[in-house]
Design a protein around this motif. Structure first.
Motif, PDB file in Angstrom:
ATOM      1  N   ALA A  14       1.123  -1.250   0.063  1.00 11.78           N
ATOM      2  CA  ALA A  14      -0.065  -0.039   0.032  1.00 11.78           C
ATOM      3  C   ALA A  14       0.918   1.243  -0.169  1.00 11.78           C
ATOM      4  O   ALA A  14       0.440   2.161  -0.711  1.00 11.78           O
ATOM      5  CB  ALA A  14      -0.938  -0.103   1.146  1.00 11.78           C
ATOM      6  N   ILE A  15       1.872   1.207   0.683  1.00 11.66           N
ATOM      7  CA  ILE A  15       2.877   2.267   0.797  1.00 11.66           C
ATOM      8  C   ILE A  15       3.590   2.575  -0.470  1.00 11.66           C
ATOM      9  O   ILE A  15       3.711   3.684  -1.163  1.00 11.66           O
ATOM     10  CB  ILE A  15       3.910   2.324   2.035  1.00 11.66           C
ATOM     11  CG1 ILE A  15       3.028   2.624   3.422  1.00 11.66           C
ATOM     12  CG2 ILE A  15       5.042   3.149   1.825  1.00 11.66           C
ATOM     13  CD1 ILE A  15       3.722   2.116   4.671  1.00 11.66           C
ATOM     14  N   ILE A  16       4.008   1.512  -0.971  1.00  9.54           N
ATOM     15  CA  ILE A  16       4.878   1.609  -2.377  1.00  9.54           C
ATOM     16  C   ILE A  16       4.136   2.130  -3.458  1.00  9.54           C
ATOM     17  O   ILE A  16       4.691   2.697  -4.089  1.00  9.54           O
ATOM     18  CB  ILE A  16       5.443   0.219  -2.543  1.00  9.54           C
ATOM     19  CG1 ILE A  16       6.727  -0.172  -1.574  1.00  9.54           C
ATOM     20  CG2 ILE A  16       6.238   0.154  -3.986  1.00  9.54           C
ATOM     21  CD1 ILE A  16       7.166  -1.851  -1.642  1.00  9.54           C
ATOM     22  N   CYS A  17       3.001   1.457  -3.506  1.00  8.82           N
ATOM     23  CA  CYS A  17       1.949   1.813  -4.868  1.00  8.82           C
ATOM     24  C   CYS A  17       1.436   3.072  -4.600  1.00  8.82           C
ATOM     25  O   CYS A  17       0.876   3.749  -5.466  1.00  8.82           O
ATOM     26  CB  CYS A  17       1.014   0.758  -4.930  1.00  8.82           C
ATOM     27  SG  CYS A  17       2.096  -0.911  -5.344  1.00  8.82           S
ATOM     28  N   PRO A  65      -6.212  -0.057  -5.070  1.00  6.72           N
ATOM     29  CA  PRO A  65      -6.046  -1.464  -4.930  1.00  6.72           C
ATOM     30  C   PRO A  65      -5.053  -2.098  -3.859  1.00  6.72           C
ATOM     31  O   PRO A  65      -5.792  -3.031  -2.956  1.00  6.72           O
ATOM     32  CB  PRO A  65      -5.624  -2.029  -6.261  1.00  6.72           C
ATOM     33  CG  PRO A  65      -5.719  -0.903  -7.229  1.00  6.72           C
ATOM     34  CD  PRO A  65      -5.615   0.280  -6.522  1.00  6.72           C
ATOM     35  N   PRO A  66      -3.814  -1.777  -3.408  1.00  7.67           N
ATOM     36  CA  PRO A  66      -3.203  -2.534  -2.489  1.00  7.67           C
ATOM     37  C   PRO A  66      -3.844  -1.913  -1.097  1.00  7.67           C
ATOM     38  O   PRO A  66      -3.650  -2.590  -0.035  1.00  7.67           O
ATOM     39  CB  PRO A  66      -1.907  -1.796  -2.589  1.00  7.67           C
ATOM     40  CG  PRO A  66      -1.557  -1.388  -3.839  1.00  7.67           C
ATOM     41  CD  PRO A  66      -3.004  -1.131  -4.560  1.00  7.67           C
ATOM     42  N   LEU A  67      -4.158  -0.571  -1.199  1.00 12.64           N
ATOM     43  CA  LEU A  67      -4.812  -0.057   0.277  1.00 12.64           C
ATOM     44  C   LEU A  67      -6.018  -0.890   0.554  1.00 12.64           C
ATOM     45  O   LEU A  67      -6.087  -1.241   1.723  1.00 12.64           O
ATOM     46  CB  LEU A  67      -5.204   1.395   0.111  1.00 12.64           C
ATOM     47  CG  LEU A  67      -5.771   1.943   1.252  1.00 12.64           C
ATOM     48  CD1 LEU A  67      -4.789   1.958   2.523  1.00 12.64           C
ATOM     49  CD2 LEU A  67      -6.180   3.503   0.897  1.00 12.64           C
ATOM     50  N   ILE A  68      -6.853  -1.125  -0.225  1.00 14.17           N
ATOM     51  CA  ILE A  68      -8.037  -1.909  -0.252  1.00 14.17           C
ATOM     52  C   ILE A  68      -7.796  -3.593   0.143  1.00 14.17           C
ATOM     53  O   ILE A  68      -8.328  -3.875   1.104  1.00 14.17           O
ATOM     54  CB  ILE A  68      -9.096  -2.058  -1.296  1.00 14.17           C
ATOM     55  CG1 ILE A  68      -9.455  -0.794  -1.673  1.00 14.17           C
ATOM     56  CG2 ILE A  68     -10.122  -3.082  -1.283  1.00 14.17           C
ATOM     57  CD1 ILE A  68     -10.281  -0.232  -2.936  1.00 14.17           C
ATOM     58  N   SER A  69      -6.791  -3.838  -0.421  1.00 14.12           N
ATOM     59  CA  SER A  69      -6.241  -5.198   0.102  1.00 14.12           C
ATOM     60  C   SER A  69      -5.729  -5.343   1.429  1.00 14.12           C
ATOM     61  O   SER A  69      -5.960  -6.193   2.105  1.00 14.12           O
ATOM     62  CB  SER A  69      -4.979  -5.767  -0.953  1.00 14.12           C
ATOM     63  OG  SER A  69      -5.536  -5.939  -2.155  1.00 14.12           O
ATOM     64  N   PHE A  70      -5.091  -4.256   1.742  1.00 12.13           N
ATOM     65  CA  PHE A  70      -4.349  -4.144   3.105  1.00 12.13           C
ATOM     66  C   PHE A  70      -5.468  -4.142   4.203  1.00 12.13           C
ATOM     67  O   PHE A  70      -5.601  -4.863   5.272  1.00 12.13           O
ATOM     68  CB  PHE A  70      -3.473  -2.839   3.281  1.00 12.13           C
ATOM     69  CG  PHE A  70      -3.188  -2.400   4.528  1.00 12.13           C
ATOM     70  CD1 PHE A  70      -2.106  -3.236   5.345  1.00 12.13           C
ATOM     71  CD2 PHE A  70      -3.786  -1.300   5.140  1.00 12.13           C
ATOM     72  CE1 PHE A  70      -2.011  -2.940   6.698  1.00 12.13           C
ATOM     73  CE2 PHE A  70      -3.311  -1.087   6.577  1.00 12.13           C
ATOM     74  CZ  PHE A  70      -2.599  -1.710   7.232  1.00 12.13           C
ATOM     75  N   ILE A  71      -6.411  -3.417   3.925  1.00 13.80           N
ATOM     76  CA  ILE A  71      -7.610  -3.164   4.793  1.00 13.80           C
ATOM     77  C   ILE A  71      -8.617  -4.491   4.771  1.00 13.80           C
ATOM     78  O   ILE A  71      -8.905  -4.950   6.064  1.00 13.80           O
ATOM     79  CB  ILE A  71      -8.774  -2.056   4.192  1.00 13.80           C
ATOM     80  CG1 ILE A  71      -7.994  -0.723   4.570  1.00 13.80           C
ATOM     81  CG2 ILE A  71     -10.124  -1.906   5.090  1.00 13.80           C
ATOM     82  CD1 ILE A  71      -8.543   0.500   3.804  1.00 13.80           C
ATOM     83  N   ILE A  72      -8.612  -5.317   3.930  1.00 14.64           N
ATOM     84  CA  ILE A  72      -9.290  -6.432   3.787  1.00 14.64           C
ATOM     85  C   ILE A  72      -8.680  -7.768   4.676  1.00 14.64           C
ATOM     86  O   ILE A  72      -9.129  -8.124   5.451  1.00 14.64           O
ATOM     87  CB  ILE A  72      -9.590  -7.219   2.472  1.00 14.64           C
ATOM     88  CG1 ILE A  72     -10.784  -6.254   1.685  1.00 14.64           C
ATOM     89  CG2 ILE A  72      -9.913  -8.649   2.566  1.00 14.64           C
ATOM     90  CD1 ILE A  72     -10.942  -6.384   0.114  1.00 14.64           C
ATOM     91  N   MET A  73      -7.291  -7.550   4.383  1.00 15.89           N
ATOM     92  CA  MET A  73      -6.234  -8.767   5.104  1.00 15.89           C
ATOM     93  C   MET A  73      -6.303  -8.339   6.582  1.00 15.89           C
ATOM     94  O   MET A  73      -6.274  -9.156   7.362  1.00 15.89           O
ATOM     95  CB  MET A  73      -5.282  -8.681   4.541  1.00 15.89           C
ATOM     96  CG  MET A  73      -5.340  -9.340   3.142  1.00 15.89           C
ATOM     97  SD  MET A  73      -6.077 -10.739   2.762  1.00 15.89           S
ATOM     98  CE  MET A  73      -5.224 -11.710   3.714  1.00 15.89           C
ATOM     99  N   VAL A  74      -6.456  -6.825   6.746  1.00 18.77           N
ATOM    100  CA  VAL A  74      -6.202  -6.631   8.410  1.00 18.77           C
ATOM    101  C   VAL A  74      -7.378  -7.068   8.973  1.00 18.77           C
ATOM    102  O   VAL A  74      -7.406  -7.748  10.192  1.00 18.77           O
ATOM    103  CB  VAL A  74      -5.982  -5.107   8.497  1.00 18.77           C
ATOM    104  CG1 VAL A  74      -6.136  -4.592   9.980  1.00 18.77           C
ATOM    105  CG2 VAL A  74      -4.468  -4.811   8.241  1.00 18.77           C
TER     106      VAL A  74
END
Length: 124
Positions: free
Chosen positions: A86-89, A93-102
């Motif tokens: 999420a930080i790199i990109c 999409p990665p921010l949403i993935s991060f939230i889902i996985m958390v």
């Protein structure tokens, strides 16, 4: 779900990553910390590793190493890894993935805590 999020993150890093050197360095530092934490935890299991998110009652309780400071260090390592994408990109999409996985890891951790309360380790 995790595999789907991994695919989205990989695609996003290739497509959007590397545009900002500071984000890239912070993300790589998080990835390295994630890997180191994961390795330290796994090595500390001494052949007693069990996969999380099962309905099995716990057979042992760790209070040393990373467990002295973090109740669920493997989930913490995973979260650091998802956060790095999420930080790199710096894209949705990665921010949403991060939230889902958390959210998934929190659900798993709560389930494990319930199992600990029903076990002989409930006093800890």
């Amino acid at each position: 779900m995790g595999l789907l999020c991994f695919g989205i993150n990989t695609y996003s890093i290739v497509k959007f990553g590397g545009t900002n050197i500071l984000r890239l360095l912070v993300g790589l530092l998080l990835i390295l910390n994630s890997i180191c934490l994961f390795i330290v935890v796994i090595r500390g299991f001494k052949n007693r590793f069990e996969f999380g998110n099962t309905d099995n009652k716990p057979r042992f309780f760790y209070e040393s190493g990373p467990y002295k400071y973090i109740r669920h260090p493997i989930y913490a390592a995973y979260i650091l890894n998802w956060m790095s994408a999420a930080i790199i990109c710096n894209s949705a999409p990665p921010l949403i993935s991060f939230i889902i996985m958390v959210c998934i890891y929190i659900k798993f951790a709560k389930k494990e805590e319930r199992l600990f309360k029903q076990s002989s380790f409930s006093a800890k």
